[in-house]
Write a protein that holds these residues in place. Structure first.
Motif, PDB file in Angstrom:
ATOM      1  N   ILE A   1       5.902   5.188  -2.893  1.00 26.38           N
ATOM      2  CA  ILE A   1       7.154   4.662  -3.439  1.00 26.38           C
ATOM      3  C   ILE A   1       6.939   4.432  -4.926  1.00 26.38           C
ATOM      4  O   ILE A   1       6.005   3.745  -5.329  1.00 26.38           O
ATOM      5  CB  ILE A   1       7.541   3.339  -2.756  1.00 26.38           C
ATOM      6  N   VAL A   2       7.832   5.001  -5.744  1.00 31.75           N
ATOM      7  CA  VAL A   2       7.757   4.773  -7.187  1.00 31.75           C
ATOM      8  C   VAL A   2       8.895   3.881  -7.672  1.00 31.75           C
ATOM      9  O   VAL A   2       8.798   3.281  -8.740  1.00 31.75           O
ATOM     10  CB  VAL A   2       7.723   6.099  -7.985  1.00 31.75           C
ATOM     11  N   HIS A   3       9.975   3.805  -6.870  1.00 31.16           N
ATOM     12  CA  HIS A   3      11.105   2.960  -7.274  1.00 31.16           C
ATOM     13  C   HIS A   3      11.933   2.590  -6.056  1.00 31.16           C
ATOM     14  O   HIS A   3      12.187   3.431  -5.196  1.00 31.16           O
ATOM     15  CB  HIS A   3      11.972   3.691  -8.296  1.00 31.16           C
ATOM     16  N   VAL A   4      12.330   1.334  -5.995  1.00 30.89           N
ATOM     17  CA  VAL A   4      13.231   0.844  -4.945  1.00 30.89           C
ATOM     18  C   VAL A   4      14.315   0.004  -5.594  1.00 30.89           C
ATOM     19  O   VAL A   4      14.031  -0.817  -6.467  1.00 30.89           O
ATOM     20  CB  VAL A   4      12.497  -0.045  -3.905  1.00 30.89           C
TER      21      VAL A   4
ATOM     22  N   ASP B   1       0.809  -1.217   0.000  1.00 30.02           N
ATOM     23  CA  ASP B   1       0.000   0.000   0.000  1.00 30.02           C
ATOM     24  C   ASP B   1       0.847   1.273   0.000  1.00 30.02           C
ATOM     25  O   ASP B   1       0.333   2.356  -0.263  1.00 30.02           O
ATOM     26  CB  ASP B   1      -0.971   0.006   1.180  1.00 30.02           C
ATOM     27  N   LEU B   2       2.136   1.152   0.278  1.00 30.42           N
ATOM     28  CA  LEU B   2       3.042   2.308   0.214  1.00 30.42           C
ATOM     29  C   LEU B   2       3.489   2.622  -1.212  1.00 30.42           C
ATOM     30  O   LEU B   2       4.037   3.677  -1.475  1.00 30.42           O
ATOM     31  CB  LEU B   2       4.292   2.056   1.073  1.00 30.42           C
ATOM     32  N   TYR B   3       3.263   1.699  -2.134  1.00 35.17           N
ATOM     33  CA  TYR B   3       3.764   1.811  -3.504  1.00 35.17           C
ATOM     34  C   TYR B   3       2.751   2.456  -4.440  1.00 35.17           C
ATOM     35  O   TYR B   3       1.543   2.257  -4.290  1.00 35.17           O
ATOM     36  CB  TYR B   3       4.095   0.421  -4.062  1.00 35.17           C
ATOM     37  N   ALA B   4       3.257   3.162  -5.433  1.00 31.09           N
ATOM     38  CA  ALA B   4       2.423   3.629  -6.537  1.00 31.09           C
ATOM     39  C   ALA B   4       1.988   2.408  -7.346  1.00 31.09           C
ATOM     40  O   ALA B   4       2.655   1.364  -7.334  1.00 31.09           O
ATOM     41  CB  ALA B   4       3.218   4.589  -7.425  1.00 31.09           C
TER      42      ALA B   4
ATOM     43  N   GLY C   1      21.750  -4.647   4.568  1.00 30.15           N
ATOM     44  CA  GLY C   1      21.110  -4.300   3.319  1.00 30.15           C
ATOM     45  C   GLY C   1      21.206  -2.812   3.054  1.00 30.15           C
ATOM     46  O   GLY C   1      21.554  -2.025   3.945  1.00 30.15           O
ATOM     47  N   LEU C   2      20.931  -2.463   1.832  1.00 33.49           N
ATOM     48  CA  LEU C   2      20.927  -1.063   1.431  1.00 33.49           C
ATOM     49  C   LEU C   2      19.708  -0.855   0.543  1.00 33.49           C
ATOM     50  O   LEU C   2      19.467  -1.639  -0.374  1.00 33.49           O
ATOM     51  CB  LEU C   2      22.206  -0.729   0.662  1.00 33.49           C
ATOM     52  N   LEU C   3      18.940   0.171   0.848  1.00 37.38           N
ATOM     53  CA  LEU C   3      17.762   0.524   0.057  1.00 37.38           C
ATOM     54  C   LEU C   3      17.941   1.908  -0.528  1.00 37.38           C
ATOM     55  O   LEU C   3      18.353   2.828   0.181  1.00 37.38           O
ATOM     56  CB  LEU C   3      16.510   0.554   0.930  1.00 37.38           C
ATOM     57  N   VAL C   4      17.628   2.042  -1.798  1.00 38.62           N
ATOM     58  CA  VAL C   4      17.534   3.357  -2.436  1.00 38.62           C
ATOM     59  C   VAL C   4      16.071   3.494  -2.836  1.00 38.62           C
ATOM     60  O   VAL C   4      15.576   2.731  -3.666  1.00 38.62           O
ATOM     61  CB  VAL C   4      18.460   3.470  -3.665  1.00 38.62           C
ATOM     62  N   ILE C   5      15.394   4.441  -2.192  1.00 41.62           N
ATOM     63  CA  ILE C   5      13.946   4.575  -2.364  1.00 41.62           C
ATOM     64  C   ILE C   5      13.616   5.943  -2.949  1.00 41.62           C
ATOM     65  O   ILE C   5      14.087   6.965  -2.460  1.00 41.62           O
ATOM     66  CB  ILE C   5      13.217   4.414  -1.014  1.00 41.62           C
ATOM     67  N   ARG C   6      12.780   5.936  -3.981  1.00 39.41           N
ATOM     68  CA  ARG C   6      12.267   7.180  -4.566  1.00 39.41           C
ATOM     69  C   ARG C   6      10.783   7.273  -4.226  1.00 39.41           C
ATOM     70  O   ARG C   6      10.010   6.360  -4.533  1.00 39.41           O
ATOM     71  CB  ARG C   6      12.467   7.211  -6.082  1.00 39.41           C
ATOM     72  N   VAL C   7      10.414   8.382  -3.577  1.00 37.07           N
ATOM     73  CA  VAL C   7       9.036   8.626  -3.148  1.00 37.07           C
ATOM     74  C   VAL C   7       8.520   9.870  -3.863  1.00 37.07           C
ATOM     75  O   VAL C   7       9.162  10.918  -3.851  1.00 37.07           O
ATOM     76  CB  VAL C   7       8.973   8.835  -1.616  1.00 37.07           C
ATOM     77  N   ARG C   8       7.363   9.708  -4.471  1.00 40.06           N
ATOM     78  CA  ARG C   8       6.730  10.840  -5.163  1.00 40.06           C
ATOM     79  C   ARG C   8       5.261  10.889  -4.738  1.00 40.06           C
ATOM     80  O   ARG C   8       4.574   9.865  -4.797  1.00 40.06           O
ATOM     81  CB  ARG C   8       6.850  10.644  -6.676  1.00 40.06           C
ATOM     82  N   ASN C   9       4.810  12.052  -4.311  1.00 43.19           N
ATOM     83  CA  ASN C   9       3.420  12.227  -3.869  1.00 43.19           C
ATOM     84  C   ASN C   9       3.044  11.216  -2.782  1.00 43.19           C
ATOM     85  O   ASN C   9       1.935  10.669  -2.785  1.00 43.19           O
ATOM     86  CB  ASN C   9       2.451  12.128  -5.054  1.00 43.19           C
ATOM     87  N   GLY C  10       3.979  10.945  -1.873  1.00 43.22           N
ATOM     88  CA  GLY C  10       3.706  10.071  -0.744  1.00 43.22           C
ATOM     89  C   GLY C  10       3.732   8.589  -1.044  1.00 43.22           C
ATOM     90  O   GLY C  10       3.427   7.778  -0.178  1.00 43.22           O
TER      91      GLY C  10
END
Length: 153
Positions: free
Chosen positions: A123-126, A32-35, A112-121
């Motif tokens: 997640i659009v890319h991990v 539910d956090l994802y686009a 681990g390492l996460l690179v997270i892109r958040v747009r408009n609340g």
């Protein structure tokens, strides 16, 4: 399903919810956090995991299946360091997930390492860099994983 993510959430707030969903092993809370059209990639070899999940429902189904069969019970996610980016949508976190393997009672610790892109609340890319062989070893599956890799020739 009602929208439970606010468009005003930034990367740090989404990261906190992401980590809570991981600790709870809640595929629904995580997805539910994802686009709808988000991408979740696993750039490193992680036996038993795909190279990527394409879309929110793929994330939901994939994590539901993985967590449903996993004896790993995470108990803590320790942020080693969180890197803010010059891009306000991006956050990078180095983390250590610790817990117990329920079938053996043995503790585990996975970096681990996460690179997270958040747009408009959302997640659009991990990009999710995990120690897949460490996970296999902790679950007593390393020999099977190695055998499976050599069968792929």
């Amino acid at each position: 399903m009602p929208d439970t993510v606010s468009a005003s959430l930034g990367p740090r707030e989404v990261l906190a919810r992401y980590q809570r969903a991981m600790l709870d092993k809640s595929a629904d809370d995580l997805a539910d956090l994802y686009a709808v059209d988000a991408v979740h990639e696993f750039p490193f070899l992680f036996p038993g995991m795909p190279e990527r999940y394409q879309g929110r429902e793929d994330v939901r189904a994939g994590y539901r299946a993985a967590w449903g069969t996993s004896p790993a019970q995470p108990q803590e996610i320790r942020e080693v360091v969180v890197h803010e980016s010059t891009d306000p949508e991006v956050i990078t976190v180095e983390q250590l997930v610790t817990g117990t393997v329920t079938t053996t009672g043995r503790p585990f610790s996975f970096p681990g390492l996460l690179v997270i892109r958040v747009r408009n609340g959302r997640i659009v890319h991990v990009r999710d860099y995990m120690d897949g062989l460490g996970v296999a070893h902790a679950m007593d599956r390393l020999a099977a994983v190695v055998a499976g890799l050599s069968d792929r020739r």
